[in-house]
Design an enzyme around this catalytic site. Structure first.
Site, short mmCIF file in Angstrom:
data_model
loop_
_atom_site.label_atom_id
_atom_site.label_comp_id
_atom_site.label_asym_id
_atom_site.label_seq_id
_atom_site.Cartn_x
_atom_site.Cartn_y
_atom_site.Cartn_z
N ASN A 1 -13.54 -4.05 3.46
CA ASN A 1 -14.19 -4.23 2.15
C ASN A 1 -13.72 -5.48 1.41
O ASN A 1 -13.86 -5.60 0.20
CB ASN A 1 -14.06 -2.96 1.30
CG ASN A 1 -12.62 -2.60 0.99
OD1 ASN A 1 -11.71 -3.34 1.34
ND2 ASN A 1 -12.42 -1.48 0.33
N TYR B 1 0.82 -1.22 0.00
CA TYR B 1 0.00 0.00 0.00
C TYR B 1 0.85 1.27 0.00
O TYR B 1 0.38 2.30 0.46
CB TYR B 1 -0.95 -0.01 1.20
CG TYR B 1 -2.20 -0.84 1.00
CD1 TYR B 1 -3.04 -0.62 -0.10
CD2 TYR B 1 -2.58 -1.82 1.91
CE1 TYR B 1 -4.21 -1.35 -0.28
CE2 TYR B 1 -3.75 -2.57 1.73
CZ TYR B 1 -4.56 -2.32 0.63
OH TYR B 1 -5.71 -3.05 0.45
P1 ADP Z 1 -9.29 0.28 -3.60
O1 ADP Z 1 -9.01 -0.85 -2.66
O2 ADP Z 1 -10.74 0.29 -4.03
O3 ADP Z 1 -8.32 0.34 -4.75
P2 ADP Z 1 -7.84 2.54 -2.37
O4 ADP Z 1 -6.62 2.13 -3.12
O5 ADP Z 1 -8.27 3.95 -2.43
O6 ADP Z 1 -9.13 1.65 -2.80
O7 ADP Z 1 -7.65 2.18 -0.85
C1 ADP Z 1 -7.06 0.96 -0.47
C2 ADP Z 1 -7.81 0.39 0.71
O8 ADP Z 1 -7.67 1.29 1.80
C3 ADP Z 1 -9.31 0.24 0.52
O9 ADP Z 1 -9.68 -0.94 -0.16
C4 ADP Z 1 -9.79 0.26 1.95
O10 ADP Z 1 -9.63 -1.03 2.55
C5 ADP Z 1 -8.83 1.21 2.62
N1 ADP Z 1 -9.43 2.56 2.73
C6 ADP Z 1 -9.62 3.42 1.72
N2 ADP Z 1 -10.20 4.55 2.17
C7 ADP Z 1 -10.36 4.38 3.50
C8 ADP Z 1 -10.89 5.17 4.55
N3 ADP Z 1 -11.39 6.39 4.33
N4 ADP Z 1 -10.89 4.65 5.80
C9 ADP Z 1 -10.40 3.43 6.05
N5 ADP Z 1 -9.88 2.64 5.11
C10 ADP Z 1 -9.86 3.09 3.86
#
Ligand code: ADP
Length: 169
Positions: free
Chosen positions: A132, A69
């Site tokens: 999620n 991440y």
């Molecule tokens: P995605 O997984 O849909 O690509 P992102 O890369 O933006 O989304 O974010 C990575 C992960 O970080 C998300 O799947 C979620 O688990 C977590 N995340 C994103 N936004 C938030 C938030 N506002 N609060 C807590 N966790 C978050």
């Protein structure tokens, strides 16, 4: 010139086809694993016609989660997110198919399950953004980087399936 037997020709065609296919990195996060959703999630990609070319179950270290991440390191939820990803088993996979990066994201649904459409994985199976259940690469570059981070080249299996001619024509 030598005549190429038809069967050999078809095999070569299939191999070329398989080699050109797009790949994406998909992970079932610890919440998805603990909730018993592994088969449900795999089944959605499999039924669509995408092909599983790598899979393993691992508990990532926190350092590994931070690498995965790294793009989000400035975000306030980064630390909690990395704690969470490293809190238990994750099912790491590589899926292959035409348009699998973009369409995989469609199958997954919006980041926030409250905004994911019904019919998507997050829309049907999750409620809050911090839990999620699934990750999917968001573009060709991240797909390449994430596959490389999670898998050794020899863990990826190239093969053709007989279903391909029925899926792609
Ligand atoms: P995605 O997984 O849909 O690509 P992102 O890369 O933006 O989304 O974010 C990575 C992960 O970080 C998300 O799947 C979620 O688990 C977590 N995340 C994103 N936004 C938030 C938030 N506002 N609060 C807590 N966790 C978050």
């Amino acid at each position: 010139a030598f005549a190429v037997p038809a069967a050999v020709y078809m095999l070569q065609e299939q191999e070329v086809h398989a080699a050109e296919m797009e790949r994406t990195f998909i992970a079932i996060k610890p919440d998805g694993v603990q909730r018993g959703l592994i088969a449900e999630i795999i089944s959605r990609f499999e039924r669509k016609g995408f092909k599983l070319v790598a899979i393993k179950i691992v508990v990532p270290s926190k350092g590994f989660a931070q690498k995965h991440y790294h793009d989000l390191k400035e975000r306030p939820f980064f630390n909690g997110l990395c704690d969470f990803l490293s809190s238990g088993p994750v099912v790491a996979m590589v899926w292959e198919g035409e348009g699998v990066i973009k369409y995989g994201r469609k199958l997954i649904g919006a980041t926030d399950p409250q905004k994911s459409e019904p019919g998507t994985i997050r829309g049907d199976l999750a409620i809050v953004v911090g839990r999620n259940i699934i990750h999917g690469s968001d573009g060709p570059e991240t797909a390449k980087d994430e596959i490389k981070l999670w898998f050794k080249p020899e863990e990826l299996v190239s093969y053709s399936s007989n279903a391909e001619k029925w899926i792609y024509g």
